[in-house]
Design a protein around this motif. Sequence first.
Motif, short mmCIF file in Angstrom:
data_model
loop_
_atom_site.label_atom_id
_atom_site.label_comp_id
_atom_site.label_asym_id
_atom_site.label_seq_id
_atom_site.Cartn_x
_atom_site.Cartn_y
_atom_site.Cartn_z
N PHE A 147 0.91 -1.21 -0.17
CA PHE A 147 -0.05 -0.04 -0.08
C PHE A 147 0.70 1.31 -0.08
O PHE A 147 1.95 1.19 0.55
N CYS A 148 0.46 2.25 -0.73
CA CYS A 148 1.01 3.37 -0.88
C CYS A 148 1.26 4.34 0.39
O CYS A 148 0.31 4.52 1.21
N GLY A 149 2.53 4.63 0.83
CA GLY A 149 2.88 5.48 2.01
C GLY A 149 2.25 6.91 1.98
O GLY A 149 2.13 7.47 3.04
N SER A 150 2.05 7.25 0.85
CA SER A 150 1.58 8.66 0.46
C SER A 150 0.11 8.77 0.76
O SER A 150 -0.51 9.67 1.28
N CYS A 151 -0.72 7.92 0.04
CA CYS A 151 -2.25 8.15 -0.03
C CYS A 151 -3.05 6.72 0.39
O CYS A 151 -4.12 6.74 0.46
N GLY A 152 -2.10 5.51 0.75
CA GLY A 152 -2.89 4.27 1.07
C GLY A 152 -3.59 3.60 -0.14
O GLY A 152 -4.07 2.35 0.43
N SER A 165 4.67 1.34 -7.63
CA SER A 165 4.11 2.27 -8.10
C SER A 165 2.78 2.31 -7.57
O SER A 165 2.11 1.34 -7.75
N CYS A 166 2.39 3.68 -7.32
CA CYS A 166 0.90 3.90 -7.03
C CYS A 166 0.27 4.41 -8.17
O CYS A 166 0.45 5.51 -8.67
N PRO A 167 -0.82 3.75 -8.61
CA PRO A 167 -1.71 4.01 -9.94
C PRO A 167 -2.44 5.17 -9.18
O PRO A 167 -3.05 5.90 -10.07
N ASN A 168 -2.82 5.40 -8.13
CA ASN A 168 -3.57 6.73 -7.56
C ASN A 168 -2.95 7.83 -7.65
O ASN A 168 -3.51 9.07 -8.12
N CYS A 169 -1.87 8.30 -6.97
CA CYS A 169 -1.13 9.39 -6.70
C CYS A 169 0.17 9.35 -7.67
O CYS A 169 0.82 10.57 -7.50
N GLY A 170 0.62 8.29 -8.08
CA GLY A 170 1.63 8.30 -8.82
C GLY A 170 3.26 8.36 -7.97
O GLY A 170 4.23 8.20 -8.73
#
Length: 313
Positions: A147-152, A165-170
């Motif tokens: 899970f993304c440490g920036s947006c979850g 890579s996070c497909p939500n926040c990049g």
Amino acid sequence: MTFFLFDRPEREPSAFVGFAGNVLDRQSETRDDDCVSRALQDETTRLMLLSGSRLLLRLDGETFAPFFMRQEAEALGQQPADAILLGRDEQGPLLALDTDLDPETLPANIKAIDHRSIYSQGLIDAAELGALAQAASLISWNRTHRFCGSCGHQTESRIGGYKRSCPNCGAEHFPRTDPVAIMLTVKDDRCLLGRSPHFAPGMFSTLAGFIEPGETIENAVRRETLEESGIRIGRVAYHASQPWPFPYSLMIGCFGEALSDEIQADLTELEDCRWFSRTEVRAMIAGTHPEGLAVPPQGAIASHLIRFWADQD
Ligand SMILES: [Zn+2]
């Protein structure tokens, strides 16, 4: 105290510690999102199969073999396409796969053995053990960064397992290596060794601790030594490093020159901390210490630091 500063041997000391024998060409410059599928088209490709903190080993007569072909992984119900790329050696590409295999349900000739036992019992050779350090560290990191440490949002594995890579926040997340300072403190003809409560009976070792953000290796050596033993350190010299895949550390081995004598051990971390003469340490290494005291087994960087110092005149 100049013995280690300028007389570096041709094979550096790090080459002789456990987990250091990785010979893979990591192909880091050509990794892309297709590198695993490309490797799987090569019929020489082998996989290391991990399950939790264990590695699957096939019993071949008296020896253990850590590599499986694609068809063998599939026969165990696994999906090689989810593997990460370790690199390539003269036999071809090598991948590592995080499996959900239950050790209890494996065929009789396949054993799932924990990484520490494989290391301490020398069940596979140095190159294979080096590849295991890379595989175990990368798989642990991928497992704990879903899970993304920036947006979850859920992250996706990229470039053969070396990026998420996070497909939500990049956001892009890269594998971690956590540095640990491990140091032999010396003064005149003595060195400082401590005992943690979880050590085997009679064993003494070097002090160690995580390097903190914004700290140099040398300052971490001074801070940890002062905190754990009350001894002040002046000069610090790097000696060797060791990959330590529990889960993804790098042990950075140093010698520290003590400026003080009086030990005030941190008894929450250590149950004992003492100065040992070189004669006494040599007896501990040889297994002839009159009180049965010992140092860690060969392969551990702590042991390497202690033995290197004990060998000096
Ligand atoms: Zn995100």
